[in-house]
Design a protein around this motif. Structure first.
Motif, short mmCIF file in Angstrom:
data_model
loop_
_atom_site.label_atom_id
_atom_site.label_comp_id
_atom_site.label_asym_id
_atom_site.label_seq_id
_atom_site.Cartn_x
_atom_site.Cartn_y
_atom_site.Cartn_z
N ALA A 308 0.77 -1.33 -0.19
CA ALA A 308 -0.44 0.48 0.20
C ALA A 308 1.19 0.85 -0.14
N PRO A 309 0.78 2.08 -0.65
CA PRO A 309 1.33 3.82 -0.67
C PRO A 309 0.99 4.23 0.21
N ALA A 310 -0.22 3.96 0.68
CA ALA A 310 -0.42 5.08 2.14
C ALA A 310 -0.98 4.43 3.08
N LEU A 311 -0.58 4.32 4.36
CA LEU A 311 -1.74 3.70 5.63
C LEU A 311 -3.46 4.42 5.49
N THR A 312 -4.08 4.05 4.90
CA THR A 312 -5.22 5.55 5.75
C THR A 312 -6.58 5.06 6.51
N PRO A 313 -7.25 5.82 7.16
CA PRO A 313 -8.15 4.94 7.63
C PRO A 313 -9.55 4.00 6.62
N TRP A 334 -1.47 -10.58 9.39
CA TRP A 334 -1.25 -9.28 9.21
C TRP A 334 -0.38 -8.97 8.84
N ALA A 335 0.90 -8.31 8.27
CA ALA A 335 2.25 -7.58 8.34
C ALA A 335 2.21 -6.41 7.78
N PHE A 336 2.41 -5.29 8.48
CA PHE A 336 3.00 -4.05 7.23
C PHE A 336 4.39 -4.27 6.71
N GLU A 337 5.23 -4.76 7.38
CA GLU A 337 6.90 -4.45 6.78
C GLU A 337 6.67 -6.49 6.43
N ASN A 338 8.20 -6.41 5.62
CA ASN A 338 8.62 -7.44 5.66
C ASN A 338 9.35 -8.40 4.12
N HIS A 339 10.42 -8.79 4.39
CA HIS A 339 11.32 -9.04 3.69
C HIS A 339 11.14 -8.69 1.51
N ASP A 340 9.99 -8.75 1.72
CA ASP A 340 9.03 -8.08 -0.29
C ASP A 340 8.67 -7.58 -0.05
N ALA A 341 8.93 -6.05 0.95
CA ALA A 341 8.61 -5.14 0.88
C ALA A 341 9.74 -3.75 1.38
N PRO A 342 9.52 -2.78 0.20
CA PRO A 342 10.26 -1.50 1.46
C PRO A 342 9.77 -1.21 3.08
N ARG A 343 10.15 -0.75 4.13
CA ARG A 343 9.97 -0.83 5.23
C ARG A 343 8.91 0.38 4.90
N ALA A 344 8.10 0.18 5.91
CA ALA A 344 6.71 1.21 6.41
C ALA A 344 6.83 2.95 6.66
N VAL A 345 7.92 2.24 7.05
CA VAL A 345 7.80 3.91 7.79
C VAL A 345 8.69 5.00 7.42
N SER A 346 9.21 4.33 5.55
CA SER A 346 9.63 5.60 4.08
C SER A 346 8.16 5.28 3.31
N ARG A 347 7.91 3.88 4.06
CA ARG A 347 6.39 4.39 2.73
C ARG A 347 5.75 4.99 3.12
N PHE A 357 5.39 8.51 14.26
CA PHE A 357 4.52 7.59 13.28
C PHE A 357 4.47 6.13 13.21
N THR A 358 5.84 6.06 13.76
CA THR A 358 6.63 4.68 13.60
C THR A 358 5.45 3.63 15.49
N ARG A 359 5.79 4.28 16.18
CA ARG A 359 4.62 3.67 17.48
C ARG A 359 3.52 3.88 17.06
N LEU A 360 2.71 4.93 15.95
CA LEU A 360 0.87 4.76 16.13
C LEU A 360 1.44 3.06 15.25
N LYS A 361 1.95 3.02 13.94
CA LYS A 361 1.84 2.40 13.22
C LYS A 361 2.11 0.57 13.97
N ALA A 366 -1.28 -3.98 16.34
CA ALA A 366 -1.16 -5.06 17.66
C ALA A 366 -3.11 -4.47 17.71
N SER A 367 -3.66 -3.59 17.16
CA SER A 367 -4.77 -3.67 17.47
C SER A 367 -5.82 -4.64 16.40
#
Length: 539
Positions: A308-313, A334-347, A357-361, A366-367
């Motif tokens: 996903a290019p953005a994390l939206t509601p 669910w995963a936000f990051e893995n070995h096949d995708a760029p790090r989410a905090v940079s995306r 944002f890193t904490r919110l993510k 976890a929710s």
């Protein structure tokens, strides 16, 4: 940051729920986790040496990416021996020691299995290509050329170009969904299925707690080799693979029968776990197909968030809504990051809001209702590394340069020590990929004793999830999903938690309750600051 009792032990899993349901899984990419012999590549002993760190997070399980014998054309996802450890990573004895230590620490262990294809150096393929009449002649997908010598159909490889390679030994083409060095197994053949089931049994006998099945929807094709239709009105296309609807080269209906055979075998070993990776345009439907009922896989994850290019509601609400707590619906992961995708905090966020944002993510992951997967370094807030072209190892990124974001940038070495001459504690040798220039400041030793660190926050978030039945198993009840605010409740057995996230750089209104359990960012009496979040217990 305010949290509930962070010293609370893991919640005891209810007798009615298996350990994997609502669990937290920590993915380890062996090449980049920890190197103990100075060759610049991580190994199994390195994983074992750092399992205390993993256990301290509060996760339930580790998933180890491939460590099997391989020529490493696709860095382990081209398997040449499914039952052996590549010497680069160690030995079977090293794996046994890893497994024993993990179990001693209360960690389950699942491992990758790659059943859609093998390496072209696997003995099965060597025999298969030797003639059209040998005992394994049909174990891979072979086809004659068209009258003009061109490939049998229009199927394209994920890594670029036709998914067919001519083989002079058989005077036929063989099919490969990925690299030409990754020939496609013919999983329609009962003998191939049995051989793969025997591999599954080998690792179950060794004591693993389950499997993550790589690209499982690629494991069966249309035997008629029907051409794929083009994508109508496509968005930007960066690879030939993107020009087609992948109807006939993957996801054949007969795959369900093989999945059921896998589940039957895995269930015969008791409390084990089977997780599918499912990608592609039909991923959502196939995730449901592969997990429905009690005779298919336990769970599946796709790329809803990973690409996903953005994390939206709206994205979170729609994705969660597709997995209701219904008898005919499986259990998601669910995963936000893995070995096949760029790090989410940079995306997903600009650098000036990255820390918050890193904490919110992490709190949002976890929710979610489902099993969650953290990728190594995610607990530290690691960023994507810009690996220059001349240092790339990822065959997809090299083939599609500069269009495809490099997977290498998420595979760089784990930083264990900030002040170290040994590649931030990763290796005494030259690392196989460059270090992240900002990763030393995020190293484990720097964060470990800091109660305000991302590492400490990750531990607090997982402690909250482990101690809250509603977060672990509860129903997902949507409340709000507008342009900036995401609000939902998790409800289970009398516990009701209100989860509110501001996914924007602006302040948003907030109606607070009295039962705050955890918060991050500027949480005011009547507002959430930029990228702030709050979980409250509604009594």
């Amino acid at each position: 940051m305010r949290t509930a009792d962070l010293a609370a032990p893991k919640v005891a899993t209810k007798a009615a729920e298996p350990w994997w349901k609502g669990a937290s899984i920590y993915q380890i990419y062996p090449r980049s986790f920890a190197d103990t012999n100075g060759d610049g590549v991580g190994d199994l002993k390195g994983i074992t040496a750092h399992l205390d760190h993993v256990a301290s997070l509060g996760v339930d399980c580790i998933w180890i990416s491939p460590f099997f014998t391989s020529p490493m054309k696709d860095y382990g996802y081209d398997v040449a021996d499914y039952r052996a450890v590549d010497p680069l990573f160690g030995s079977l004895a090293d794996f046994d020691a890893l497994l024993a230590r993990a179990h001693q620490l209360g960690l389950k262990v699942i491992i990758d299995q790659v059943y859609s294809h093998s390496s072209d150096e696997h003995p099965w393929f060597r025999e298969s290509r030797s003639s059209r009449t040998n005992p394994k002649a049909d174990w891979y997908v072979w086809a004659d050329a068209k009258a003009d010598g061109s490939p049998p159909n229009n199927w394209q490889s994920v890594f670029g170009g036709p998914s067919w390679t001519w083989d002079a030994r058989r005077e036929q083409y063989y099919h490969h969904s990925f690299l030409k060095e990754q020939p496609q197994l013919n999983c329609h053949l009962p003998e191939v299925q049995q051989a793969l089931l025997d591999v599954t049994r080998f690792w179950l006998d060794r004591g693993v707690d389950g499997f993550r099945f790589d690209a499982i929807n690629f494991a069966m094709h249309d035997p008629a080799l029907t051409d794929n239709p083009p994508v109508p009105n496509p968005a930007k296309r960066t690879r030939p693979f993107d020009f087609q609807q992948h109807i006939h080269n993957q996801s054949h209906p007969a795959l369900i029968g093989f999945i059921e055979r896998l589940r039957d075998l895995i269930d015969s070993y008791g409390d084990r776990f089977a997780l599918a990776e499912v990608g592609g345009e039909r991923a959502a439907a196939e995730m449901h197909e592969y997990t429905v009922g009690d005779d298919r896989l336990h769970s599946a994850y796709g790329f809803d968030f990973l690409y996903a290019p953005a994390l939206t509601p709206g994205l979170v609400a729609a994705t969660a809504a597709a997995w209701p707590a219904a008898p005919d619906t499986g259990w998601p992961s669910w995963a936000f990051e893995n070995h096949d995708a760029p790090r989410a905090v940079s995306r997903w966020v600009a650098p000036d809001h990255r820390d918050q944002f890193t904490r919110l993510k992490m709190l949002l992951l976890a929710s979610l209702r489902g099993t969650i997967i953290l990728y190594q370094g995610e607990e530290l807030g690691l960023t994507q590394v810009d690996v220059p072209f001349e240092r790339l190892r990822d065959p997809e990124a090299i083939a599609n340069w500069p269009q495809t974001l490099s997977r290498d940038g998420a595979r760089t070495p784990m930083p264990w020590r900030a002040e170290a001459n040994d590649a931030n504690g990763f290796s005494t040798g030259e690392p196989w990929l460059p270090l992240g220039p900002d990763h030393a400041g995020l190293a484990v030793d720097r964060q470990n004793g800091d109660p305000a660190s991302m590492l400490a926050f990750t531990r607090s978030v997982l402690a909250l999830r482990n101690g809250s039945p509603a977060l672990r198993w509860g129903e997902f009840v949507p409340i709000t999903a507008d342009d900036r605010t995401l609000c939902f409740e998790r409800v289970h057995d009398g516990q009701r938690l209100r989860c509110t996230f501001n996914l924007s750089p602006d302040e948003v209104p907030l109606r607070r309750h009295d039962g705050a359990m955890i918060e991050t960012g500027p949480v005011l009496a009547d507002a959430l600051g930029p990228y702030a979040a709050l979980i409250e217990e509604i009594r």
